[in-house]
Design a protein around this motif. Sequence first.
Motif, PDB file in Angstrom:
ATOM      1  N   UNK A 137       0.843  -1.199   0.000  1.00 15.34           N
ATOM      2  CA  UNK A 137       0.000   0.000   0.000  1.00 15.34           C
ATOM      3  C   UNK A 137       0.879   1.251   0.000  1.00 15.34           C
ATOM      4  N   UNK A 138       0.523   2.204  -0.871  1.00 18.16           N
ATOM      5  CA  UNK A 138       1.303   3.441  -0.952  1.00 18.16           C
ATOM      6  C   UNK A 138       1.046   4.289   0.292  1.00 18.16           C
ATOM      7  N   UNK A 139       2.128   4.706   0.936  1.00 16.51           N
ATOM      8  CA  UNK A 139       2.045   5.564   2.118  1.00 16.51           C
ATOM      9  C   UNK A 139       2.263   7.025   1.749  1.00 16.51           C
ATOM     10  N   UNK A 140       3.117   7.264   0.759  1.00 11.97           N
ATOM     11  CA  UNK A 140       3.421   8.632   0.341  1.00 11.97           C
ATOM     12  C   UNK A 140       4.082   8.606  -1.016  1.00 11.97           C
ATOM     13  N   UNK A 141       3.951   9.731  -1.709  1.00 14.81           N
ATOM     14  CA  UNK A 141       4.627   9.897  -2.998  1.00 14.81           C
ATOM     15  C   UNK A 141       4.834  11.387  -3.197  1.00 14.81           C
ATOM     16  N   UNK A 142       6.101  11.773  -3.463  1.00 16.36           N
ATOM     17  CA  UNK A 142       6.420  13.176  -3.716  1.00 16.36           C
ATOM     18  C   UNK A 142       7.335  13.276  -4.924  1.00 16.36           C
ATOM     19  N   UNK A 143       7.252  14.424  -5.570  1.00 14.31           N
ATOM     20  CA  UNK A 143       8.115  14.705  -6.720  1.00 14.31           C
ATOM     21  C   UNK A 143       9.402  15.327  -6.200  1.00 14.31           C
ATOM     22  N   UNK A 144      10.522  14.830  -6.695  1.00 18.27           N
ATOM     23  CA  UNK A 144      11.832  15.349  -6.299  1.00 18.27           C
ATOM     24  C   UNK A 144      12.672  15.618  -7.544  1.00 18.27           C
ATOM     25  N   UNK A 145      13.784  16.265  -7.334  1.00 18.20           N
ATOM     26  CA  UNK A 145      14.714  16.545  -8.429  1.00 18.20           C
ATOM     27  C   UNK A 145      15.240  15.229  -9.003  1.00 18.20           C
ATOM     28  N   UNK A 146      15.481  15.191 -10.303  1.00 14.01           N
ATOM     29  CA  UNK A 146      15.983  13.977 -10.959  1.00 14.01           C
ATOM     30  C   UNK A 146      17.335  13.538 -10.400  1.00 14.01           C
ATOM     31  N   UNK A 147      18.068  14.461  -9.821  1.00 12.65           N
ATOM     32  CA  UNK A 147      19.373  14.138  -9.241  1.00 12.65           C
ATOM     33  C   UNK A 147      19.311  13.660  -7.805  1.00 12.65           C
ATOM     34  N   UNK A 148      18.123  13.486  -7.255  1.00 11.67           N
ATOM     35  CA  UNK A 148      17.978  13.018  -5.869  1.00 11.67           C
ATOM     36  C   UNK A 148      18.651  11.660  -5.717  1.00 11.67           C
ATOM     37  N   UNK A 149      19.448  11.527  -4.673  1.00  9.78           N
ATOM     38  CA  UNK A 149      20.155  10.265  -4.416  1.00  9.78           C
ATOM     39  C   UNK A 149      19.403   9.480  -3.347  1.00  9.78           C
ATOM     40  N   UNK A 150      18.926   8.308  -3.722  1.00 12.01           N
ATOM     41  CA  UNK A 150      18.253   7.435  -2.771  1.00 12.01           C
ATOM     42  C   UNK A 150      19.292   6.570  -2.076  1.00 12.01           C
ATOM     43  N   UNK A 151      19.461   6.834  -0.788  1.00  6.36           N
ATOM     44  CA  UNK A 151      20.363   6.052   0.055  1.00  6.36           C
ATOM     45  C   UNK A 151      19.602   5.668   1.310  1.00  6.36           C
ATOM     46  N   UNK A 152      20.160   4.803   2.099  1.00  9.76           N
ATOM     47  CA  UNK A 152      19.519   4.447   3.373  1.00  9.76           C
ATOM     48  C   UNK A 152      19.348   5.692   4.230  1.00  9.76           C
ATOM     49  N   UNK A 153      20.356   6.564   4.235  1.00  4.83           N
ATOM     50  CA  UNK A 153      20.286   7.793   5.044  1.00  4.83           C
ATOM     51  C   UNK A 153      19.195   8.732   4.531  1.00  4.83           C
ATOM     52  N   UNK A 154      19.115   8.933   3.197  1.00  5.31           N
ATOM     53  CA  UNK A 154      18.092   9.848   2.672  1.00  5.31           C
ATOM     54  C   UNK A 154      16.691   9.272   2.859  1.00  5.31           C
ATOM     55  N   UNK A 155      16.546   7.948   2.754  1.00  6.18           N
ATOM     56  CA  UNK A 155      15.246   7.310   2.966  1.00  6.18           C
ATOM     57  C   UNK A 155      14.817   7.440   4.424  1.00  6.18           C
TER      58      UNK A 155
END
Length: 168
Positions: A137-155
Motif C-alpha cells: 500500500x502506498x504511504x506517500x509519494x512526492x516529486x523530487x529533483x531527478x538528481x535526488x540520491x536514494x540512500x539508506x540515510x536519505x530514505x
Amino acid sequence: MSTIETDEALEAGDSAPVKEARLWRDDGWTARVIKNIDDEGWAVEMIKEGEPEPALVGPWTMGRDKKNPKPLDSSAFNTLVKTASEVLRRHEQQLHAMLHKKLSVSTESGPIIVTLDIVADEYEPHALLGAYDAAGEELARVRVDAGFKLTAASANAWLEDDFRQPDC
C-alpha cells in the motif's frame, strides 16, 4: 537480388526474408556482413527491425580464400539473433536499474519500501519518491529533483520527516 537492390529494399522498409551470403533478414532481424573499417577483416552487424542503430557489431570469420567473408547461413543467423537479443535485454535491464531504485527501511511498525523512479523527460526531468508498507500500500509519494540520491540515510531522513518534501 543484387546488393544495390537489397540495400534499396532495406532502406524502403521491406521486411520480406532475404537469405544471401552477406545479408540475411528474417523474424524482425537483419544480419549484414560489412568490411571492418578498423582492419582488413570483416564484421557482422545485427539490426532489429525499426531500430536506427545496430544492436550488435562483431568480427566475422574469413572464408577459405582468406580474402572474402564466410557466407551467412541459418545456424549463424540464429546464433546472431540470440546474441543480439541478449544484448538488448541486458541494455533494457541496465536502463531500468538506472531509472528505478528500491530499498527497504526497517521501522517500528515494520519494513517500508522506498522507491525512486526517475522520469527522463526531455524538458522537465524529475523523479518520484514513494513509500510503501509491507502489503504494498502506498504511504506517500512526492516529486523530487531527478538528481535526488536514494540512500539508506536519505530514505530514513524522509521517513523521520513524515514524508515531507525532502530538500534536494
